[in-house]
Scaffold this motif. Structure first.
Motif, PDB file in Angstrom:
ATOM      1  N   THR A  79      69.464  99.015  25.279  1.00 25.07           N
ATOM      2  CA  THR A  79      70.052  97.700  24.996  1.00 25.07           C
ATOM      3  C   THR A  79      69.341  97.016  23.830  1.00 25.07           C
ATOM      4  N   ASP A  80      68.785  97.800  22.919  1.00 25.06           N
ATOM      5  CA  ASP A  80      67.976  97.266  21.820  1.00 25.06           C
ATOM      6  C   ASP A  80      68.730  96.259  20.957  1.00 25.06           C
ATOM      7  N   LEU A  81      70.031  96.464  20.749  1.00 23.37           N
ATOM      8  CA  LEU A  81      70.765  95.579  19.855  1.00 23.37           C
ATOM      9  C   LEU A  81      70.925  94.170  20.428  1.00 23.37           C
ATOM     10  N   VAL A  82      70.865  94.034  21.738  1.00 22.07           N
ATOM     11  CA  VAL A  82      70.870  92.696  22.344  1.00 22.07           C
ATOM     12  C   VAL A  82      69.582  91.970  21.962  1.00 22.07           C
ATOM     13  N   ASP A  83      68.439  92.655  22.126  1.00 27.04           N
ATOM     14  CA  ASP A  83      67.156  92.074  21.733  1.00 27.04           C
ATOM     15  C   ASP A  83      67.121  91.798  20.232  1.00 27.04           C
ATOM     16  N   PHE A  84      67.636  92.744  19.456  1.00 20.05           N
ATOM     17  CA  PHE A  84      67.682  92.645  17.998  1.00 20.05           C
ATOM     18  C   PHE A  84      68.382  91.342  17.606  1.00 20.05           C
ATOM     19  N   LYS A  85      69.580  91.134  18.141  1.00 22.11           N
ATOM     20  CA  LYS A  85      70.354  89.936  17.814  1.00 22.11           C
ATOM     21  C   LYS A  85      69.613  88.671  18.234  1.00 22.11           C
ATOM     22  N   ALA A  86      69.002  88.689  19.414  1.00 21.86           N
ATOM     23  CA  ALA A  86      68.269  87.514  19.895  1.00 21.86           C
ATOM     24  C   ALA A  86      67.074  87.204  19.005  1.00 21.86           C
ATOM     25  N   ASN A  87      66.344  88.233  18.579  1.00 23.13           N
ATOM     26  CA  ASN A  87      65.224  88.022  17.655  1.00 23.13           C
ATOM     27  C   ASN A  87      65.697  87.364  16.367  1.00 23.13           C
ATOM     28  N   VAL A  88      66.785  87.864  15.810  1.00 28.01           N
ATOM     29  CA  VAL A  88      67.310  87.311  14.560  1.00 28.01           C
ATOM     30  C   VAL A  88      67.777  85.872  14.764  1.00 28.01           C
ATOM     31  N   GLU A  89      68.430  85.595  15.875  1.00 24.34           N
ATOM     32  CA  GLU A  89      68.870  84.226  16.156  1.00 24.34           C
ATOM     33  C   GLU A  89      67.687  83.276  16.256  1.00 24.34           C
ATOM     34  N   GLY A  90      66.611  83.718  16.908  1.00 19.24           N
ATOM     35  CA  GLY A  90      65.426  82.873  17.027  1.00 19.24           C
ATOM     36  C   GLY A  90      64.785  82.604  15.680  1.00 19.24           C
ATOM     37  N   ALA A  91      64.699  83.639  14.845  1.00 20.53           N
ATOM     38  CA  ALA A  91      64.140  83.472  13.503  1.00 20.53           C
ATOM     39  C   ALA A  91      65.006  82.518  12.677  1.00 20.53           C
ATOM     40  N   GLU A  92      66.321  82.671  12.806  1.00 18.43           N
ATOM     41  CA  GLU A  92      67.237  81.843  12.026  1.00 18.43           C
ATOM     42  C   GLU A  92      67.180  80.387  12.479  1.00 18.43           C
ATOM     43  N   LYS A  93      66.971  80.156  13.760  1.00 15.77           N
ATOM     44  CA  LYS A  93      66.855  78.782  14.249  1.00 15.77           C
ATOM     45  C   LYS A  93      65.644  78.091  13.627  1.00 15.77           C
ATOM     46  N   ALA A  94      64.507  78.767  13.628  1.00 12.01           N
ATOM     47  CA  ALA A  94      63.303  78.190  13.020  1.00 12.01           C
ATOM     48  C   ALA A  94      63.536  77.929  11.537  1.00 12.01           C
ATOM     49  N   TYR A  95      64.134  78.888  10.860  1.00  9.00           N
ATOM     50  CA  TYR A  95      64.399  78.728   9.429  1.00  9.00           C
ATOM     51  C   TYR A  95      65.344  77.556   9.168  1.00  9.00           C
ATOM     52  N   ASP A  96      66.429  77.460   9.929  1.00  6.53           N
ATOM     53  CA  ASP A  96      67.397  76.381   9.723  1.00  6.53           C
ATOM     54  C   ASP A  96      66.727  75.008   9.828  1.00  6.53           C
ATOM     55  N   LEU A  97      65.794  74.865  10.760  1.00  6.38           N
ATOM     56  CA  LEU A  97      65.116  73.583  10.948  1.00  6.38           C
ATOM     57  C   LEU A  97      64.151  73.270   9.799  1.00  6.38           C
ATOM     58  N   LEU A  98      63.568  74.294   9.209  1.00  8.48           N
ATOM     59  CA  LEU A  98      62.609  74.110   8.110  1.00  8.48           C
ATOM     60  C   LEU A  98      63.275  74.098   6.737  1.00  8.48           C
ATOM     61  N   GLU A  99      64.501  74.574   6.669  1.00  9.78           N
ATOM     62  CA  GLU A  99      65.171  74.801   5.386  1.00  9.78           C
ATOM     63  C   GLU A  99      65.273  73.576   4.484  1.00  9.78           C
ATOM     64  N   PRO A 100      65.547  72.362   4.989  1.00 13.86           N
ATOM     65  CA  PRO A 100      65.669  71.225   4.064  1.00 13.86           C
ATOM     66  C   PRO A 100      64.414  70.998   3.214  1.00 13.86           C
ATOM     67  N   VAL A 101      63.238  71.135   3.832  1.00 14.89           N
ATOM     68  CA  VAL A 101      61.996  70.957   3.078  1.00 14.89           C
ATOM     69  C   VAL A 101      61.719  72.170   2.209  1.00 14.89           C
ATOM     70  N   ALA A 102      61.903  73.362   2.771  1.00  9.30           N
ATOM     71  CA  ALA A 102      61.649  74.580   2.005  1.00  9.30           C
ATOM     72  C   ALA A 102      62.550  74.652   0.776  1.00  9.30           C
ATOM     73  N   ALA A 103      63.787  74.183   0.891  1.00  8.10           N
ATOM     74  CA  ALA A 103      64.715  74.239  -0.231  1.00  8.10           C
ATOM     75  C   ALA A 103      64.261  73.366  -1.384  1.00  8.10           C
ATOM     76  N   GLU A 104      63.669  72.220  -1.077  1.00  3.93           N
ATOM     77  CA  GLU A 104      63.152  71.357  -2.138  1.00  3.93           C
ATOM     78  C   GLU A 104      61.951  71.990  -2.837  1.00  3.93           C
ATOM     79  N   ASN A 105      61.141  72.713  -2.063  1.00  5.93           N
ATOM     80  CA  ASN A 105      59.937  73.322  -2.628  1.00  5.93           C
ATOM     81  C   ASN A 105      60.206  74.646  -3.319  1.00  5.93           C
ATOM     82  N   ASP A 106      61.213  75.384  -2.839  1.00  7.18           N
ATOM     83  CA  ASP A 106      61.494  76.701  -3.404  1.00  7.18           C
ATOM     84  C   ASP A 106      62.968  77.029  -3.176  1.00  7.18           C
TER      85      ASP A 106
END
Length: 383
Positions: A292-319
């Motif tokens: 069932t690796d692809l279930v974990d795979f998708k969940a890992n990516v979703e978690g990473a994307e959530k953190a990124y989405d929250l940080l993106e407004p500041v990161a976008a101004e800097n880079d």
């Protein structure tokens, strides 16, 4: 995941693969800035260039001069993790950016990524709090809420799984297994920061510490996974382990709200989740019995994307160039993963043993394309 340590041979092979698959071991990434703390990891030591430094944003310029893959952690005195970087291959360098308050810490180098490793006591001085963009404080608060929601939503799904185990319902337990892990996989770096929970609930047999007996010391999801898919039986021990899993995950749920979370730990955690994909999911090692690796795979990516989405407004101004690349690579990986869904609204994916080598390489390439820019997110957040 921190609990799933690799054997030395497997770890070396994994890091070799990571060089091609995720860009995790590039030598160009670790000289650091002029104020960086040098960390030299060897097979029998952990040398730091300074043991006292100002509080605030800290940059570790890590070089692995040992013969084994290593891991470097910044720890509180009670072994909670402030930040970490795993899978640092022999002869490679990395930069780790973290945020620390004044106080005592330890820097640990863990050759072979097993055990407590070699440690150096260090002190952050000055007592000055990091001056943050208010949007970053809001991002931390939102991510803390997200992590708590994932824990709260996981417990009922785990109970469905463990109830089936306790009832001796083999097929019911198999069906409930993968869904019970989604919330954990989305927020695993937060769980790992506690130090003690992850080894209880998410360790694989080859991740046990030296001297541990699989018959008595192996607990958690993967021990039950083996019973269900390989052994094809549920005995009294498995029923006991189901109840223990409930208990340990309730502990996780209670502690999530007290986790130390900073903008840099969110960014480093997002990268860590991609490393999880590269070292366990793409290789098929994580869910070696259930596939069932692809279930974990998708969940890992979703978690990473959530953190990124929250940080993106500041990161976008800097880079802006970095966030443009990250947006593109997240979208591409999400699109590729969705081709393995049974339908777009389900969390049922193709069994990983049915994914051919060419398709595995395509997944690896997509992870590689995302992991490289994601490794730069923490530095972009604190510019």
């Amino acid at each position: 995941m921190r609990a799933v340590r690799l054997s030395v041979a497997t770890a070396v092979a994994t890091v070799a693969a990571l060089t091609a698959v995720t860009g995790c071991t590039e030598k160009s990434d670790a000289k650091g800035g002029s104020g960086a703390i040098g960390v030299t990891a060897t097979d029998d030591g952990c040398k730091v260039s300074k043991t006292e430094f100002p509080s605030g944003h800290v940059e570790l310029a890590v070089e692995n001069k040992g013969s084994r893959v290593t891991e470097v952690e910044i720890l509180f005195p009670d072994d909670r993790i402030v930040s970490e970087r795993e899978n640092i291959g022999p002869g490679t360098r990395h930069t780790l950016t973290a945020e620390v308050k004044s106080g005592a810490y330890r820097i640990a180098c863990i050759p072979g990524m097993k055990g407590k490793g070699h440690r150096q006591d260090v002190t952050a001085t000055g007592g000055k709090a990091v001056k943050r963009d208010p949007r970053l404080d809001a991002a931390v608060a939102a991510y803390r809420q997200y992590a708590q929601e994932q824990a709260d939503e996981t417990l009922p799904k785990v109970k469905t799984f463990t109830d089936a185990v306790r009832a001796g319902d083999l097929e019911g337990a198999k069906k409930a297994y993968a869904p019970s892990r989604i919330g954990w996989e989305r927020t695993e770096p937060v769980a790992e920061s506690f130090g003690t929970i992850d080894p209880k609930v998410d360790v694989r047999e080859d991740g046990l510490e030296e001297g541990q007996d699989p018959k008595t010391d192996w607990t958690g999801w993967h021990r039950l996974e083996k019973a269900l898919w390989q052994d094809k039986k549920i005995g009294s021990r498995e029923k006991e382990l189901a109840t223990l899993l409930d208990k340990d995950l309730k502990d996780w749920q209670r502690r999530v709200g007290k986790a130390e979370i900073t903008p840099t730990s969110m960014a480093n955690g997002a990268k860590e989740l991609l490393d999880e994909v590269a070292t366990g999911k793409v290789t098929g090692e994580e869910e070696r019995y259930s596939h069932t690796d692809l279930v974990d795979f998708k969940a890992n990516v979703e978690g990473a994307e959530k953190a990124y989405d929250l940080l993106e407004p500041v990161a976008a101004e800097n880079d802006a160039a970095l966030t443009k690349d990250l947006d593109k690579q997240f979208a591409a990986l999400d699109k590729l993963l969705d081709t393995y869904r049974k339908d777009k609204n389900s969390y049922v994916f193709t069994s990983y043993d049915k994914v051919g080598k060419a398709d595995q390489k395509e997944l690896s390439d997509a992870v590689n394309a995302l992991a490289e820019p994601l490794s730069k997110l923490a530095a972009a957040v604190v510019k």
